[in-house]
Scaffold this motif. Structure first.
Motif, PDB file in Angstrom:
ATOM      1  N   ASN B  30       0.809  -1.220   0.000  1.00 16.29           N
ATOM      2  CA  ASN B  30       0.000   0.000   0.000  1.00 16.29           C
ATOM      3  C   ASN B  30       0.846   1.275   0.000  1.00 16.29           C
ATOM      4  O   ASN B  30       0.597   2.187   0.784  1.00 16.29           O
ATOM      5  CB  ASN B  30      -0.949   0.008   1.204  1.00 16.29           C
ATOM      6  CG  ASN B  30      -2.052   1.015   1.022  1.00 16.29           C
ATOM      7  OD1 ASN B  30      -2.476   1.294  -0.085  1.00 16.29           O
ATOM      8  ND2 ASN B  30      -2.518   1.580   2.132  1.00 16.29           N
ATOM      9  N   PRO B  31       1.828   1.344  -0.894  1.00 16.62           N
ATOM     10  CA  PRO B  31       2.600   2.590  -0.955  1.00 16.62           C
ATOM     11  C   PRO B  31       1.819   3.665  -1.693  1.00 16.62           C
ATOM     12  O   PRO B  31       0.910   3.363  -2.480  1.00 16.62           O
ATOM     13  CB  PRO B  31       3.835   2.186  -1.769  1.00 16.62           C
ATOM     14  CG  PRO B  31       3.309   1.147  -2.694  1.00 16.62           C
ATOM     15  CD  PRO B  31       2.265   0.391  -1.910  1.00 16.62           C
ATOM     16  N   ASN B  32       2.158   4.917  -1.454  1.00 20.15           N
ATOM     17  CA  ASN B  32       1.724   5.991  -2.335  1.00 20.15           C
ATOM     18  C   ASN B  32       2.649   5.968  -3.551  1.00 20.15           C
ATOM     19  O   ASN B  32       3.866   5.812  -3.392  1.00 20.15           O
ATOM     20  CB  ASN B  32       1.826   7.340  -1.630  1.00 20.15           C
ATOM     21  CG  ASN B  32       0.833   7.477  -0.494  1.00 20.15           C
ATOM     22  OD1 ASN B  32      -0.107   6.692  -0.371  1.00 20.15           O
ATOM     23  ND2 ASN B  32       1.049   8.471   0.344  1.00 20.15           N
ATOM     24  N   LEU B  33       2.084   6.111  -4.727  1.00 25.47           N
ATOM     25  CA  LEU B  33       2.885   6.056  -5.964  1.00 25.47           C
ATOM     26  C   LEU B  33       2.735   7.352  -6.743  1.00 25.47           C
ATOM     27  O   LEU B  33       1.666   7.986  -6.713  1.00 25.47           O
ATOM     28  CB  LEU B  33       2.439   4.864  -6.824  1.00 25.47           C
ATOM     29  CG  LEU B  33       2.664   3.491  -6.193  1.00 25.47           C
ATOM     30  CD1 LEU B  33       2.052   2.393  -7.077  1.00 25.47           C
ATOM     31  CD2 LEU B  33       4.140   3.226  -5.980  1.00 25.47           C
ATOM     32  N   TYR B  34       3.796   7.730  -7.439  1.00 30.13           N
ATOM     33  CA  TYR B  34       3.846   9.025  -8.115  1.00 30.13           C
ATOM     34  C   TYR B  34       4.496   8.883  -9.487  1.00 30.13           C
ATOM     35  O   TYR B  34       5.404   8.076  -9.677  1.00 30.13           O
ATOM     36  CB  TYR B  34       4.691  10.031  -7.302  1.00 30.13           C
ATOM     37  CG  TYR B  34       4.326  10.115  -5.845  1.00 30.13           C
ATOM     38  CD1 TYR B  34       4.864   9.229  -4.931  1.00 30.13           C
ATOM     39  CD2 TYR B  34       3.431  11.082  -5.387  1.00 30.13           C
ATOM     40  CE1 TYR B  34       4.529   9.285  -3.594  1.00 30.13           C
ATOM     41  CE2 TYR B  34       3.085  11.152  -4.043  1.00 30.13           C
ATOM     42  CZ  TYR B  34       3.645  10.246  -3.149  1.00 30.13           C
ATOM     43  OH  TYR B  34       3.309  10.314  -1.826  1.00 30.13           O
TER      44      TYR B  34
END
Lengths: 112, 111
Positions: B30-34
């Motif tokens: 559940n990482p934040n991705l960019y």
């Protein structure tokens, strides 16, 4: 609006000549300030995170410091392998957005 | 340990052709991705970010789109590339503000 300004844009030093890079920022509620190193054609490499004024962190010849308005990356007795672009960034301050606001970087060249 | 993979490293595409860049993260959940773009003479510009599967936010109006079909997969796409889409594209991940880790980047040249 969040803003990050880095100076100088470019800096050429002789090997062993110490100097400092500046990152000034404008943000409502700082949630950290990040320093990255970027080599040509590669992604930024994490160096430091600073969270509060007065905080300092060191790694080899680099030391990062933070005040309420700016951060400095001090380079002591640099070597040619320290040549890179150094980027400063802050997290978005609000509005539901997420991510980092980056400065344009300081291109550092260390001549042997 | 966490790693991020991004490919391809370089890409040359004609104007009007489609685009698909892929990024995957290993070793975290559940990482934040960019997706960021770095154009010559400009700083890194945030294009899209995602806080979960199917959740995409766009920071700038543009010719690109993003998708997150799986927890650790982030895709950048375009149906028809423009010359102005040329640049260095970087994928990154974070867990809250505890550090943002970048991939190695894709150099896209639209001709």
């Amino acid at each position: 609006e969040d803003q990050v300004t880095q100076s100088p844009e470019a800096l050429r030093l002789q090997e062993g000549e110490s100097s400092s890079l500046n990152c000034s920022y404008t943000v409502s509620g700082l949630r950290g300030l990040f320093w990255y190193r970027q080599d040509p054609g590669k992604g930024p490499e994490f160096l430091f995170t600073l969270y509060s004024a007065g905080e300092e962190k060191e790694k080899e010849r680099l030391k990062a410091t933070l005040t309420k308005k700016e951060s400095f990356l001090h380079i002591t007795a640099p070597k040619p392998e320290d040549s890179a672009t150094y980027l400063c960034a802050i997290p978005y301050s609000g509005g539901g957005a997420d991510g980092l606001t980056f400065g344009k970087g300081t291109h550092l060249i260390i001549q042997p | 340990s966490q790693t991020i993979h991004q490919w391809p490293a370089t890409l040359v595409q004609p104007v009007g052709s489609p685009l698909s860049l892929e990024c995957t993260v290993e070793g975290t959940s559940n990482p934040n991705l960019y997706w960021y773009r770095q154009a010559a003479g400009r700083g890194l510009q945030l294009l899209f970010y995602s806080v979960g599967i199917g959740q995409i936010s766009s920071e700038v109006p543009q010719n690109l789109s993003a998708s997150r079909p799986q927890d650790r997969q982030f895709i950048l796409s375009s149906k028809k590339l423009l010359l102005s889409d040329s640049g260095f594209y970087l994928c990154a991940w974070s867990i809250r503000d505890y550090g943002y880790t970048f991939g190695s980047g894709t150099r896209l040249t639209v001709v």
